[in-house]
Write a protein that holds these residues in place. Structure first.
Motif, short mmCIF file in Angstrom:
data_model
loop_
_atom_site.label_atom_id
_atom_site.label_comp_id
_atom_site.label_asym_id
_atom_site.label_seq_id
_atom_site.Cartn_x
_atom_site.Cartn_y
_atom_site.Cartn_z
N UNK A 305 0.86 -1.23 0.13
CA UNK A 305 -0.11 -0.04 -0.13
C UNK A 305 0.96 1.38 0.05
N UNK A 306 0.52 2.18 -0.64
CA UNK A 306 1.17 3.50 -0.66
C UNK A 306 0.52 4.15 0.40
N UNK A 307 1.44 4.00 1.39
CA UNK A 307 0.87 4.85 2.83
C UNK A 307 0.96 6.31 2.72
N UNK A 308 1.62 6.72 1.91
CA UNK A 308 1.66 8.44 1.86
C UNK A 308 0.30 8.97 1.34
N UNK A 309 -0.65 8.17 0.92
CA UNK A 309 -2.05 8.65 0.70
C UNK A 309 -2.89 8.58 2.00
N UNK A 310 -2.33 7.91 2.89
CA UNK A 310 -3.03 7.76 4.13
C UNK A 310 -2.64 8.43 5.34
N UNK A 311 -1.77 9.46 5.21
CA UNK A 311 -1.20 10.04 6.27
C UNK A 311 -2.18 10.91 7.17
N UNK A 312 -3.29 11.20 6.63
CA UNK A 312 -4.28 11.91 7.41
C UNK A 312 -5.49 10.98 7.88
N UNK A 313 -5.34 9.58 7.36
CA UNK A 313 -6.41 8.72 7.55
C UNK A 313 -6.05 7.76 8.88
N UNK A 314 -7.07 7.16 9.55
CA UNK A 314 -6.78 6.43 10.57
C UNK A 314 -6.64 4.94 10.03
N UNK A 315 -5.38 4.62 9.40
CA UNK A 315 -5.00 3.59 8.90
C UNK A 315 -4.00 2.87 9.92
N UNK A 316 -4.47 1.31 10.12
CA UNK A 316 -3.34 0.47 10.96
C UNK A 316 -3.36 -0.73 10.28
N UNK A 317 -2.37 -1.67 10.59
CA UNK A 317 -2.17 -3.01 10.45
C UNK A 317 -2.03 -3.85 11.42
N UNK A 318 -2.38 -5.13 11.31
CA UNK A 318 -2.26 -5.82 12.68
C UNK A 318 -1.33 -7.03 12.29
#
Length: 345
Positions: A305-318
């Motif tokens: 995933x291109x995590x730069x697109x989610x910097x302002x989003x509550x994205x987590x991984x487990x």
């Protein structure tokens, strides 16, 4: 509909089974040559397609051995766009090296990680720089004769009839279990009945007397994009579960048991996320009505995933890990360490 289609393809399963049987027989009779190496080589593999927990088991072996040995992992690099032998760095991309090798390197930056379709060629390139080589998903790579093979079976796959592709999910015949040095049943329920154990052992003991272990999946704390554990309270949380793995059901079941309300957005295994996928993810998330809502994905997916697109989003991984049942962890550890020590004398 899919179930019916797979049964209509049963004649092709018979043809596929015949081709696999002939190939295996040619290796067994030494018509085809298998290459062995002096360096300790441990293969982690399975007979069926889909997620059986090879990556968590490989990571378990890394943790077990990295303190006392120089470890290298060698994978095919499934899903990568490149070919040939490559070293994996923490700055590599999943498109270059595959998601699982990249996960190994980012999680254990001190070990050596490589990808190569030709495992024998790969071993030749790296054997001088390490003490032990772990080969992820190489049980069917018969050109290599490993020193030790750990064969994994998903618990549920052994509860169903053993059928070859395309009707079933097995890519190799069950009799190939005879090549395993130990067998691990993964993704087991924590309470397995005696009847279920008898079913499993009745199928496997026809072909193998290798030590048999039962294990389950344990989930660690969710982590944020910096890799730090989050103190999320999942109870009552609305979760957009983003999955590009073979079987998201165990994770979905776990989150539901934690009190989450799940909305699953599923992609094929090893899916390479593109712009249209990100638009779909953001659209689905915006449509969710919960106040405390998050996007949650797997550790393998976060590599793609291109995590730069989610910097302002509550994205987590487990992250997940393997956990042995019946207090058999020490027995498994000793089996592996005894093999390593016998080859390094």
């Amino acid at each position: 509909m899919i179930f019916l289609l797979r049964w209509l393809l049963f004649p092709f399963s018979l043809i596929y089974h015949l081709v696999v049987w002939i190939r295996n027989k040619c290796y067994d009779l030494r018509i085809f040559h298998s290459q062995s190496f002096d360096i300790p080589t441990i293969v982690v593999g399975n007979l069926a397609v889909g997620g059986t927990g090879k990556s968590p088991l490989t990571e378990y072996l890394i943790r077990l051995l990295k303190k006392d040995t120089r470890i290298a992992t060698l994978s095919r690099g499934y899903g990568r766009t490149t070919k040939g032998f490559r070293r994996v760095d923490t700055s590599s991309s999943a498109r270059e090296v595959g998601d699982e090798p990249l996960q190994f390197k980012r999680k254990f930056p001190d070990i050596q990680v490589y990808v190569c379709e030709n495992r024998c060629y790969g071993i030749e390139q790296i054997k001088a720089s390490c003490d032990v080589i772990l080969l992820d998903d190489a049980f069917q790579h018969r050109k290599l004769k490993p020193g030790f093979s750990v064969l994994l079976f998903d618990f549920q796959s052994l509860m169903n009839p053993i059928l070859m592709l395309p009707t079933g999910n097995f890519r190799d015949e069950l009799s190939s279990a005879k090549r395993a040095d130990c067998i691990v049943i993964t993704k087991c329920p924590t309470e397995i009945s005696d009847f279920q154990r008898q079913q499993i052992e009745r199928k496997l003991r026809k072909y193998s007397n290798a030590p048999l272990f039962y294990s389950t999946i344990a989930y660690d704390m969710a982590q944020d994009l910096t890799g730090h554990e989050s103190q999320l309270n999942l109870n009552g949380t609305d979760v957009l579960l983003l999955s590009g793995i073979a079987n998201p059901k165990p994770l979905s079941d776990y989150l539901t048991a934690q009190g989450c309300r799940i909305e699953l957005l599923s992609f094929p295994d090893h899916h390479q996320y593109e712009e249209k996928d990100y638009k779909q993810i953001l659209s689905r998330f915006e449509q969710m009505k919960g106040k405390d809502k998050i996007i949650l994905t797997t550790e393998k997916d976060i590599q793609r995933i291109d995590t730069t697109l989610f910097k302002e989003m509550p994205l987590f991984y487990i992250p997940i890990r393997i956990q042995f049942l019946d207090q058999k962890q020490e027995e498994f550890d000793l089996l592996i360490k005894n093999y390593i020590s016998s080859r390094m004398r």
